[in-house]
Scaffold this active site. Structure first.
Site, PDB file in Angstrom:
ATOM      1  N   ARG A   7      -8.585  -5.252   2.339  1.00  0.00           N
ATOM      2  CA  ARG A   7      -8.013  -6.256   3.240  1.00  0.00           C
ATOM      3  C   ARG A   7      -9.006  -6.837   4.239  1.00  0.00           C
ATOM      4  NH1 ARG A   7      -3.542  -7.784   0.458  1.00  0.00           N
ATOM      5  NH2 ARG A   7      -2.365  -5.968  -0.201  1.00  0.00           N
ATOM      6  N   GLN A  56      10.293  -0.156   9.338  1.00  0.00           N
ATOM      7  CA  GLN A  56      10.239  -1.581   9.701  1.00  0.00           C
ATOM      8  C   GLN A  56      11.563  -2.032  10.292  1.00  0.00           C
ATOM      9  OE1 GLN A  56       9.062  -4.186   6.482  1.00  0.00           O
ATOM     10  NE2 GLN A  56       8.640  -5.850   7.894  1.00  0.00           N
ATOM     11  N   ARG A  81      -8.203   8.505   4.226  1.00  0.00           N
ATOM     12  CA  ARG A  81      -8.698   8.051   2.917  1.00  0.00           C
ATOM     13  C   ARG A  81      -8.026   6.728   2.543  1.00  0.00           C
ATOM     14  NH1 ARG A  81      -8.830  11.546  -2.704  1.00  0.00           N
ATOM     15  NH2 ARG A  81     -10.543  10.380  -3.620  1.00  0.00           N
ATOM     16  N   HIS A 101       0.865  -1.192   0.000  1.00  0.00           N
ATOM     17  CA  HIS A 101       0.000   0.000   0.000  1.00  0.00           C
ATOM     18  C   HIS A 101       0.892   1.229   0.000  1.00  0.00           C
ATOM     19  CE1 HIS A 101      -3.817  -2.063   0.245  1.00  0.00           C
ATOM     20  NE2 HIS A 101      -3.129  -3.000   0.904  1.00  0.00           N
TER      21      HIS A 101
HETATM   22  C1  LIG Z   1      -6.964 -10.189  -2.305  1.00  0.00           C
HETATM   23  C2  LIG Z   1      -5.688  -9.579  -2.851  1.00  0.00           C
HETATM   24  C3  LIG Z   1      -4.830 -10.365  -3.614  1.00  0.00           C
HETATM   25  C4  LIG Z   1      -3.640  -9.823  -4.123  1.00  0.00           C
HETATM   26  N1  LIG Z   1      -2.814 -10.612  -4.880  1.00  0.00           N
HETATM   27  C5  LIG Z   1      -1.676 -10.077  -5.396  1.00  0.00           C
HETATM   28  C6  LIG Z   1      -0.776 -10.868  -6.214  1.00  0.00           C
HETATM   29  O1  LIG Z   1      -1.019 -12.039  -6.458  1.00  0.00           O
HETATM   30  N2  LIG Z   1       0.345 -10.288  -6.684  1.00  0.00           N
HETATM   31  C7  LIG Z   1       0.652  -8.966  -6.461  1.00  0.00           C
HETATM   32  O2  LIG Z   1       1.679  -8.477  -6.939  1.00  0.00           O
HETATM   33  N3  LIG Z   1      -0.170  -8.203  -5.691  1.00  0.00           N
HETATM   34  C8  LIG Z   1      -1.308  -8.724  -5.161  1.00  0.00           C
HETATM   35  N4  LIG Z   1      -2.111  -7.952  -4.375  1.00  0.00           N
HETATM   36  C9  LIG Z   1      -1.679  -6.582  -4.062  1.00  0.00           C
HETATM   37  C10 LIG Z   1      -2.402  -5.543  -4.955  1.00  0.00           C
HETATM   38  O3  LIG Z   1      -2.097  -5.739  -6.305  1.00  0.00           O
HETATM   39  C11 LIG Z   1      -1.983  -4.124  -4.540  1.00  0.00           C
HETATM   40  O4  LIG Z   1      -0.598  -3.955  -4.760  1.00  0.00           O
HETATM   41  C12 LIG Z   1      -2.251  -3.829  -3.085  1.00  0.00           C
HETATM   42  O5  LIG Z   1      -3.505  -4.308  -2.704  1.00  0.00           O
HETATM   43  C13 LIG Z   1      -2.172  -2.314  -2.845  1.00  0.00           C
HETATM   44  O6  LIG Z   1      -3.379  -1.759  -3.297  1.00  0.00           O
HETATM   45  P1  LIG Z   1      -3.537  -0.507  -4.256  1.00  0.00           P
HETATM   46  O7  LIG Z   1      -2.526  -0.535  -5.339  1.00  0.00           O
HETATM   47  O8  LIG Z   1      -4.967  -0.337  -4.642  1.00  0.00           O
HETATM   48  O9  LIG Z   1      -3.371   0.638  -3.246  1.00  0.00           O
HETATM   49  P2  LIG Z   1      -2.344   1.661  -2.653  1.00  0.00           P
HETATM   50  O10 LIG Z   1      -0.937   1.421  -3.020  1.00  0.00           O
HETATM   51  O11 LIG Z   1      -2.712   1.632  -1.238  1.00  0.00           O
HETATM   52  O12 LIG Z   1      -2.798   2.995  -3.351  1.00  0.00           O
HETATM   53  C14 LIG Z   1      -4.112   3.521  -3.153  1.00  0.00           C
HETATM   54  C15 LIG Z   1      -4.679   3.962  -4.491  1.00  0.00           C
HETATM   55  O13 LIG Z   1      -3.874   5.037  -4.977  1.00  0.00           O
HETATM   56  C16 LIG Z   1      -3.804   4.960  -6.397  1.00  0.00           C
HETATM   57  N5  LIG Z   1      -2.399   4.779  -6.774  1.00  0.00           N
HETATM   58  C17 LIG Z   1      -1.347   4.494  -5.957  1.00  0.00           C
HETATM   59  N6  LIG Z   1      -0.200   4.432  -6.645  1.00  0.00           N
HETATM   60  C18 LIG Z   1      -0.533   4.676  -7.936  1.00  0.00           C
HETATM   61  C19 LIG Z   1       0.208   4.735  -9.142  1.00  0.00           C
HETATM   62  N7  LIG Z   1       1.533   4.526  -9.195  1.00  0.00           N
HETATM   63  N8  LIG Z   1      -0.440   5.010 -10.272  1.00  0.00           N
HETATM   64  C20 LIG Z   1      -1.768   5.230 -10.277  1.00  0.00           C
HETATM   65  N9  LIG Z   1      -2.560   5.171  -9.180  1.00  0.00           N
HETATM   66  C21 LIG Z   1      -1.938   4.896  -8.018  1.00  0.00           C
HETATM   67  C22 LIG Z   1      -4.676   3.781  -6.827  1.00  0.00           C
HETATM   68  O14 LIG Z   1      -5.973   4.246  -7.105  1.00  0.00           O
HETATM   69  C23 LIG Z   1      -4.676   2.907  -5.596  1.00  0.00           C
HETATM   70  O15 LIG Z   1      -5.813   2.046  -5.529  1.00  0.00           O
HETATM   71  C24 LIG Z   1      -3.302  -8.467  -3.861  1.00  0.00           C
HETATM   72  C25 LIG Z   1      -4.179  -7.693  -3.087  1.00  0.00           C
HETATM   73  C26 LIG Z   1      -5.346  -8.233  -2.577  1.00  0.00           C
HETATM   74  C27 LIG Z   1      -6.251  -7.360  -1.753  1.00  0.00           C
END
Ligand SMILES: Cc1cc2nc3c(=O)[nH]c(=O)nc-3n(C[C@H](O)[C@H](O)[C@H](O)COP(=O)(O)OP(=O)(O)OC[C@H]3O[C@@H](n4cnc5c(N)ncnc54)[C@H](O)[C@@H]3O)c2cc1C
Length: 232
Positions: free
Chosen positions: A175, A86, A166, A79
């Protein structure tokens, strides 16, 4: 797993209320006509429900977390709208590491025995490597940084996380889903509990995406894993 709320603004509700009100008031944010905290709560709740979420970015919560596995922390740090500090596996000697046993494995004696056996072997390997490196004068972080290649995902870690409200809502929406892995779901549940205590106007309605959308975006329908079943 231990989750503590380390730091929050002195009056998060007031800060968010002022941010919302500034959007639609001719007055300066610090000179708004004062209203009761019940009124602020009602107003903020309504705005959150409407999906106007940018004012929530002004309030950040900092959590101190310990006793989660590296498997869990790796998911957490994906995220990106957050800050992390850490525990290092270079600066801290992890050769006698603590570890998380997944509940399903713990419940099956045969699986649990095998899990503990492998952990024991890894610990033994860490001790042997530590001795071999020390005999060649490689100690402290120079030794730790290589010995850690043996550490399992089960190794526990300590981490400080700061997210704005947010991002917390977004984190919870992903999650708290029953499809998420059990350990990060448990972490999200504990974090939400703390958030609800201090800022119910924002977090009372927080939950997985199916709770917010009314359907599961993964299966597009009313999925069998829906929210009401997660809080056992
Ligand atoms: C059930 C589940 C299974 C998953 N399985 C895998 C897997 O197999 N392999 C894997 O690699 N990951 C996996 N993930 C991780 C997932 O792909 C995301 O990396 C992780 O959930 C972080 O979420 P996010 O990118 O929405 O949000 P965050 O990083 O928390 O960002 C919040 C929001 O900000 C925006 N944002 C952030 N950065 C950018 C950017 N650079 N460009 C554009 N918009 C951006 C997006 O709208 C994003 O939703 C999994 C997640 C879940 C919940």
């Amino acid at each position: 797993m231990r989750v503590e709320l380390m730091e929050i603004p002195s009056d998060p509700l007031d800060l968010i209320w002022r941010a919302y009100r500034q959007c639609c008031s001719s007055q300066f944010a610090l000179e708004l006509e004062e209203v009761s905290s019940e009124e602020k709560e009602r107003f903020v709740k309504e705005m959150v429900k409407r999906g106007h979420h940018s004012p929530l970015e002004h309030v950040k919560f900092t959590f101190a977390i310990e006793g989660i596995s590296r498997a869990c922390s790796h998911q957490l740090v994906r995220h990106r709208i957050a800050s992390y500090s850490q525990q290092s596996q270079r600066y801290v000697d992890m050769s006698e590491f603590e570890y998380v046993v997944p509940p399903v494995i713990a419940e099956i004696p045969e699986a649990s025995k095998e899990f503990e056996r492998v952990i024991g072997e890894i610990k033994k390997g860490c001790r042997v490597l530590k001795r071999i490196l020390a005999e060649r004068g490689i100690v402290g972080e120079k030794a730790n940084e290589d010995i850690r290649f043996l550490l399992p995902n089960a190794t526990t870690t300590k981490i400080i996380v700061t997210m704005n409200c947010r991002e917390l809502l977004h984190f919870f929406s992903l999650r708290l889903c029953k499809r998420a892995q059990w350990e990060i779901r448990k972490l999200a549940e504990k974090m939400l509990e703390k958030c609800k205590e201090v800022l119910p106007a924002v977090f009372d309605e927080a939950g997985p995406r199916c709770k917010i959308l009314g359907y599961c975006p993964e299966c597009k329908r009313n999925c069998s894993k829906k929210y009401l079943q997660i809080s056992q």
